[in-house]
Design an enzyme around this catalytic site. Sequence first.
Site, mmCIF file in Angstrom:
data_model
loop_
_atom_site.group_PDB
_atom_site.id
_atom_site.type_symbol
_atom_site.label_atom_id
_atom_site.label_comp_id
_atom_site.label_asym_id
_atom_site.label_seq_id
_atom_site.Cartn_x
_atom_site.Cartn_y
_atom_site.Cartn_z
ATOM 1 N N THR A 126 0.806 -1.225 0.000
ATOM 2 C CA THR A 126 0.000 0.000 0.000
ATOM 3 C C THR A 126 0.840 1.277 0.000
ATOM 4 O O THR A 126 1.960 1.300 0.551
ATOM 5 C CB THR A 126 -0.910 0.017 1.247
ATOM 6 O OG1 THR A 126 -1.413 1.349 1.440
ATOM 7 C CG2 THR A 126 -0.159 -0.366 2.518
ATOM 8 N N GLU A 128 0.315 3.569 1.885
ATOM 9 C CA GLU A 128 0.491 3.979 3.293
ATOM 10 C C GLU A 128 1.922 3.703 3.761
ATOM 11 O O GLU A 128 2.364 4.268 4.752
ATOM 12 C CB GLU A 128 -0.482 3.217 4.191
ATOM 13 C CG GLU A 128 -1.833 3.866 4.349
ATOM 14 C CD GLU A 128 -1.813 5.130 5.195
ATOM 15 O OE1 GLU A 128 -1.277 5.093 6.310
ATOM 16 O OE2 GLU A 128 -2.342 6.149 4.742
ATOM 17 N N TYR A 150 -0.853 0.415 10.603
ATOM 18 C CA TYR A 150 -1.188 -0.314 9.369
ATOM 19 C C TYR A 150 -0.031 -0.221 8.375
ATOM 20 O O TYR A 150 0.408 -1.237 7.807
ATOM 21 C CB TYR A 150 -2.466 0.290 8.785
ATOM 22 C CG TYR A 150 -2.802 -0.161 7.377
ATOM 23 C CD1 TYR A 150 -3.390 -1.404 7.137
ATOM 24 C CD2 TYR A 150 -2.540 0.665 6.286
ATOM 25 C CE1 TYR A 150 -3.706 -1.804 5.839
ATOM 26 C CE2 TYR A 150 -2.855 0.271 4.996
ATOM 27 C CZ TYR A 150 -3.436 -0.961 4.768
ATOM 28 O OH TYR A 150 -3.739 -1.353 3.487
ATOM 29 N N LYS A 154 2.238 -3.347 7.022
ATOM 30 C CA LYS A 154 2.306 -3.658 5.586
ATOM 31 C C LYS A 154 3.745 -3.575 5.073
ATOM 32 O O LYS A 154 4.110 -4.272 4.135
ATOM 33 C CB LYS A 154 1.400 -2.705 4.811
ATOM 34 C CG LYS A 154 -0.087 -3.031 4.940
ATOM 35 C CD LYS A 154 -0.456 -4.236 4.080
ATOM 36 C CE LYS A 154 -1.947 -4.447 3.983
ATOM 37 N NZ LYS A 154 -2.320 -5.511 3.057
ATOM 38 N N HIS A 180 -7.861 2.739 -4.123
ATOM 39 C CA HIS A 180 -8.765 2.395 -5.224
ATOM 40 C C HIS A 180 -10.121 2.045 -4.637
ATOM 41 O O HIS A 180 -10.239 1.374 -3.621
ATOM 42 C CB HIS A 180 -8.189 1.283 -6.101
ATOM 43 C CG HIS A 180 -7.595 0.146 -5.344
ATOM 44 N ND1 HIS A 180 -6.322 0.179 -4.820
ATOM 45 C CD2 HIS A 180 -8.115 -1.048 -5.008
ATOM 46 C CE1 HIS A 180 -6.084 -0.945 -4.201
ATOM 47 N NE2 HIS A 180 -7.157 -1.718 -4.269
#
Length: 339
Positions: A126, A128, A150, A154, A180
């Site tokens: 991601t 992020e 998060y 990830k 998305h």
Amino acid sequence: MTRRALITGVTGQDGAYLARLLLSKGYAVVGGSRPAAARDIWRLREVGVDRDVKIADLELLDSSNILSVIERERPDEIYNLAAQSVVSSSFQTPVLTGDADALGAARILEAVRKFNPLIRFYQASTSEMFGDANESPQSETTPFCPRSPYGVAKLYAHWMTVNFRNVDGVFACSGILFNHESPLRGLEFVTRKITHGFAAIALGNRDCIELGNLDARRDWGFAADYVEGMWRMLQSEKPSDYVLATGRSHSVRDFCEIVAETVGLDLAWQGVGIDERAIDIKTGRTIVRINKDFYRPNELMPLVGNATKAQRELGWRPAMTFSELARTMAERDLKLAQR
Ligand code: NAP
Ligand code: G4F
């Protein structure tokens, strides 16, 4: 021979679109879904594949469960889409988020290595992970600087993917995807919260919605375009990591304006900061209030992706524009609300 794919998180937004795509390409699709959760396959129904996906109980927290699903289903490709995917929740549940999103990926990679290292593996990474990035737009070479539990979780999964590829020779790709969205998006995320809320307001079923930072900017694309990129990564000759993004950023405010117009609300902004609100000029009613609870502990640098590598090596480019996306989601929610 029929190729077999295992999609973890098949009940989520991307799981549904990816299942539909793979089925259309002739794959046999097994969808991993948590046994503990009250399983809701509405998204699979919505895209018309609920009868075609074989559901397997799969829990990211349970290594032996993961290994037994892989042994039993013998996939050629695994798409690891399952995750605690809500960024704001990860501040409240950092350990659980790490267990599922970081260690969950490691558990699958470990099972792949043990059972059959020839299985191709896709990890749902991601934007992020860029967090407070030091450059814009962000590409595969931008240094990571995650700013949420998060994002940190990830990033661990991303590096494990890279590591299993480099050290163990697993065909493992990390897709670094920017936001998305679609009509299948969960209501926790800002786009769907707005389309769902404004549709209800337009029909007189609701007064107002509460939002956080209206000036937060994201690079928003259409989920069905992005799952095509996931598949292309696993079909390429060599495994690698790819950013998928539109290359354009827009604000939450921009999204509100297009959605309001689509559902027939005449939106005008008034006030500033926490006192800002949106009214519907036709009725004079407040339709958006600001609630600071929806602000993030730290807002990120505007995230916008550079997907040149995916365009060049995979021939991937997103088809749907930001305004088409906002209108598509708004029209769908208006129809649902009318029912
Ligand atoms: P989503 O709609 O939230 O779906 C997540 C899925 O993961 C759900 O099916 C959920 O099942 C499942 N899950 C959660 N915890 C689990 C656990 N412990 N064990 C097994 N399954 C579990 O997410 P999405 O938008 O489709 O995104 C797919 C993936 O891409 C996620 O990994 C997300 O982090 C990542 N990603 C998404 C975006 C985006 O903009 N959408 C961008 C970059 C990366 P339940 O239904 O049982 O909760
Ligand atoms: O829709 P969001 O909650 O998405 P966010 O945090 O960017 O995360 C999504 O995209 C990531 C890709 O970068 C995925 F990895 C992740 O799994 C997830 O799919 O928030 C978008 C922006 C944020 O800046 C937030 O501060 O919208 C802003 N926002 C403003 N008001 C709000 C709200 N977000 C939410 N959820 N709710 C609000 O009321």
